[in-house]
Design an enzyme around this catalytic site. Sequence first.
Site, PDB file in Angstrom:
ATOM      1  N   LYS A   1       4.502  13.524 -32.671  1.00 55.43           N
ATOM      2  CA  LYS A   1       4.090  12.756 -33.861  1.00 55.43           C
ATOM      3  C   LYS A   1       3.796  13.708 -34.957  1.00 55.43           C
ATOM      4  CE  LYS A   1       0.733  10.957 -31.631  1.00 55.43           C
ATOM      5  NZ  LYS A   1       0.634  11.412 -30.431  1.00 55.43           N
TER       6      LYS A   1
ATOM      7  N   ARG B   1      -5.543   4.249 -32.513  1.00 54.26           N
ATOM      8  CA  ARG B   1      -5.449   4.487 -30.956  1.00 54.26           C
ATOM      9  C   ARG B   1      -6.222   3.420 -29.991  1.00 54.26           C
ATOM     10  NH1 ARG B   1      -4.772  10.080 -31.415  1.00 54.26           N
ATOM     11  NH2 ARG B   1      -4.539  10.929 -29.441  1.00 54.26           N
TER      12      ARG B   1
ATOM     13  N   ARG C   1      -4.288  24.980 -28.248  1.00 54.46           N
ATOM     14  CA  ARG C   1      -5.503  24.000 -28.090  1.00 54.46           C
ATOM     15  C   ARG C   1      -6.038  23.982 -26.906  1.00 54.46           C
ATOM     16  NH1 ARG C   1      -3.211  18.329 -30.882  1.00 54.46           N
ATOM     17  NH2 ARG C   1      -4.223  17.550 -29.235  1.00 54.46           N
TER      18      ARG C   1
HETATM   19  P1  AP5 Z   1       3.657  17.604 -31.413  1.00 46.84           P
HETATM   20  O1  AP5 Z   1       4.302  17.092 -32.523  1.00 46.84           O
HETATM   21  O2  AP5 Z   1       2.443  18.523 -31.767  1.00 46.84           O
HETATM   22  O3  AP5 Z   1       2.842  16.367 -30.664  1.00 46.84           O
HETATM   23  P2  AP5 Z   1       2.003  15.216 -31.040  1.00 46.84           P
HETATM   24  O4  AP5 Z   1       2.621  13.684 -30.739  1.00 46.84           O
HETATM   25  O5  AP5 Z   1       1.417  15.270 -32.303  1.00 46.84           O
HETATM   26  O6  AP5 Z   1       1.080  15.483 -29.832  1.00 46.84           O
HETATM   27  P3  AP5 Z   1      -0.669  15.513 -29.992  1.00 46.84           P
HETATM   28  O7  AP5 Z   1      -1.086  16.216 -28.739  1.00 46.84           O
HETATM   29  O8  AP5 Z   1      -1.073  16.081 -31.398  1.00 46.84           O
HETATM   30  O9  AP5 Z   1      -1.099  14.168 -29.879  1.00 46.84           O
HETATM   31  P4  AP5 Z   1      -2.315  13.545 -29.331  1.00 46.84           P
HETATM   32  O10 AP5 Z   1      -2.319  12.213 -29.935  1.00 46.84           O
HETATM   33  O11 AP5 Z   1      -2.869  13.887 -28.072  1.00 46.84           O
HETATM   34  O12 AP5 Z   1      -3.419  14.544 -30.121  1.00 46.84           O
HETATM   35  P5  AP5 Z   1      -4.346  14.387 -31.302  1.00 46.84           P
HETATM   36  O13 AP5 Z   1      -4.388  15.503 -32.218  1.00 46.84           O
HETATM   37  O14 AP5 Z   1      -3.853  13.320 -32.329  1.00 46.84           O
HETATM   38  O15 AP5 Z   1       4.594  18.132 -30.365  1.00 46.84           O
HETATM   39  C1  AP5 Z   1       3.933  18.340 -29.113  1.00 46.84           C
HETATM   40  C2  AP5 Z   1       4.780  19.887 -28.602  1.00 46.84           C
HETATM   41  O16 AP5 Z   1       6.238  19.396 -28.501  1.00 46.84           O
HETATM   42  C3  AP5 Z   1       4.903  21.009 -29.628  1.00 46.84           C
HETATM   43  O17 AP5 Z   1       4.773  22.205 -29.126  1.00 46.84           O
HETATM   44  C4  AP5 Z   1       6.303  20.566 -30.317  1.00 46.84           C
HETATM   45  O18 AP5 Z   1       6.567  21.839 -30.961  1.00 46.84           O
HETATM   46  C5  AP5 Z   1       6.956  20.092 -29.432  1.00 46.84           C
HETATM   47  N1  AP5 Z   1       8.055  19.063 -29.804  1.00 46.84           N
HETATM   48  C6  AP5 Z   1       7.794  18.235 -30.695  1.00 46.84           C
HETATM   49  N2  AP5 Z   1       9.115  17.609 -30.936  1.00 46.84           N
HETATM   50  C7  AP5 Z   1      10.012  18.093 -30.082  1.00 46.84           C
HETATM   51  C8  AP5 Z   1      11.254  17.723 -29.709  1.00 46.84           C
HETATM   52  N3  AP5 Z   1      11.876  16.780 -30.252  1.00 46.84           N
HETATM   53  N4  AP5 Z   1      11.959  18.455 -28.656  1.00 46.84           N
HETATM   54  C9  AP5 Z   1      11.381  19.559 -28.141  1.00 46.84           C
HETATM   55  N5  AP5 Z   1       9.959  19.853 -28.327  1.00 46.84           N
HETATM   56  C10 AP5 Z   1       9.341  19.031 -29.392  1.00 46.84           C
HETATM   57  O19 AP5 Z   1      -5.694  14.007 -30.969  1.00 46.84           O
HETATM   58  C11 AP5 Z   1      -6.512  14.895 -29.979  1.00 46.84           C
HETATM   59  C12 AP5 Z   1      -7.673  14.222 -29.677  1.00 46.84           C
HETATM   60  O20 AP5 Z   1      -8.523  14.112 -30.793  1.00 46.84           O
HETATM   61  C13 AP5 Z   1      -7.678  13.048 -29.040  1.00 46.84           C
HETATM   62  O21 AP5 Z   1      -7.242  13.365 -27.488  1.00 46.84           O
HETATM   63  C14 AP5 Z   1      -8.955  12.418 -28.929  1.00 46.84           C
HETATM   64  O22 AP5 Z   1     -10.078  12.779 -28.213  1.00 46.84           O
HETATM   65  C15 AP5 Z   1      -9.158  12.762 -30.451  1.00 46.84           C
HETATM   66  N6  AP5 Z   1      -8.729  11.720 -31.598  1.00 46.84           N
HETATM   67  C16 AP5 Z   1      -7.665  11.867 -32.284  1.00 46.84           C
HETATM   68  N7  AP5 Z   1      -7.526  10.626 -32.890  1.00 46.84           N
HETATM   69  C17 AP5 Z   1      -8.385   9.875 -32.356  1.00 46.84           C
HETATM   70  C18 AP5 Z   1      -8.597   8.419 -32.662  1.00 46.84           C
HETATM   71  N8  AP5 Z   1      -7.961   7.508 -33.802  1.00 46.84           N
HETATM   72  N9  AP5 Z   1      -9.621   7.668 -32.059  1.00 46.84           N
HETATM   73  C19 AP5 Z   1     -10.191   8.301 -30.950  1.00 46.84           C
HETATM   74  N10 AP5 Z   1      -9.870   9.711 -30.706  1.00 46.84           N
HETATM   75  C20 AP5 Z   1      -9.112  10.422 -31.478  1.00 46.84           C
HETATM   76 MG    MG Z   2      -0.742  15.757 -33.180  1.00 44.24          MG
END
Ligand code: AP5
Ligand code: MG
Length: 215
Positions: free
Chosen positions: A13, A88, A160
């Site tokens: 994402k 979410r 992270r």
């Molecule tokens: P990346 O693009 O970083 O993936 P992502 O989908 O953004 O994954 P996240 O871990 O950021 O999602 P998340 O939803 O768990 O975390 P968030 O920060 O939102 O890609 C991942 C990896 O794969 C990278 O190394 C990239 O280079 C590689 N990659 C990408 N595309 C690729 C491809 N096509 N092929 C190969 N490799 C590829 O949330 C973190 C925490 O915050 C949550 O756990 C929660 O505690 C809190 N939080 C955030 N939002 C909320 C909410 N709305 N409500 C409650 N808690 C929340």
């Molecule tokens: Mg992300």
Amino acid sequence: MKIILLGPPGAGKGTQAKQISTKYNIPHISTGDIFRKNISEKTELGVKAQSYIDKGLLVPDELTIDIIKDRLDNEDCKNGFLLDGFPRTVKQAEALELFLNQKGDKIDYVLLVKVPESSILERMTGRRVCLKCGASYHIKFNPPKVLGKCDACNSDIIQRKDDSEETVKERIDVYNKQTEPLIEYYDDKKIMHSVDGTQDIEVVFKSISDILGDN
Ligand code: AP5
Ligand code: MG
Ligand code: ZN
């Protein structure tokens, strides 16, 4: 254009959001990035959020919804925005819908980035992120040009804390239970499009561009 990016942890994402935001000239709003910035600045919100994030749990809706409403009221969201990691929960989705409805507005596209659980762990444990601008890298799939430095802003990139194997497993579980119901929620509204997130980064972006069109 008002867009939501939906998908499991590690679906790509954040990676796609950077490119979409540039191409369509809309702000990329990631609740995860907002929380991480607050954690690094040790704000009151950061302290509260960290206890949940470190365990792989969701930050409570009460905290998260208000942050997004404030952010969407900013001038730069007038012509569109890209939400990454929000909503979410069904409660967050309903709050967002009500908030936009009151302004006579609505979400145009929900993009569901699909990646099987088997790929997620390798992506997460190899990920490195820039805390300053939110850019994501991968030691194997998407390495930075200079080791340890962000291509976009030259800051140090780090691993992270919630990308450990144990926490990633918890996050996948939380996604399946609390976030997956949103697929049905948005499918019913006929604004959801699925994208195969297992393809190369540029191919995924091409699929998304084909859905969103050229304007
Ligand atoms: P990346 O693009 O970083 O993936 P992502 O989908 O953004 O994954 P996240 O871990 O950021 O999602 P998340 O939803 O768990 O975390 P968030 O920060 O939102 O890609 C991942 C990896 O794969 C990278 O190394 C990239 O280079 C590689 N990659 C990408 N595309 C690729 C491809 N096509 N092929 C190969 N490799 C590829 O949330 C973190 C925490 O915050 C949550 O756990 C929660 O505690 C809190 N939080 C955030 N939002 C909320 C909410 N709305 N409500 C409650 N808690 C929340
Ligand atoms: Mg992300
Ligand atoms: Zn950066």
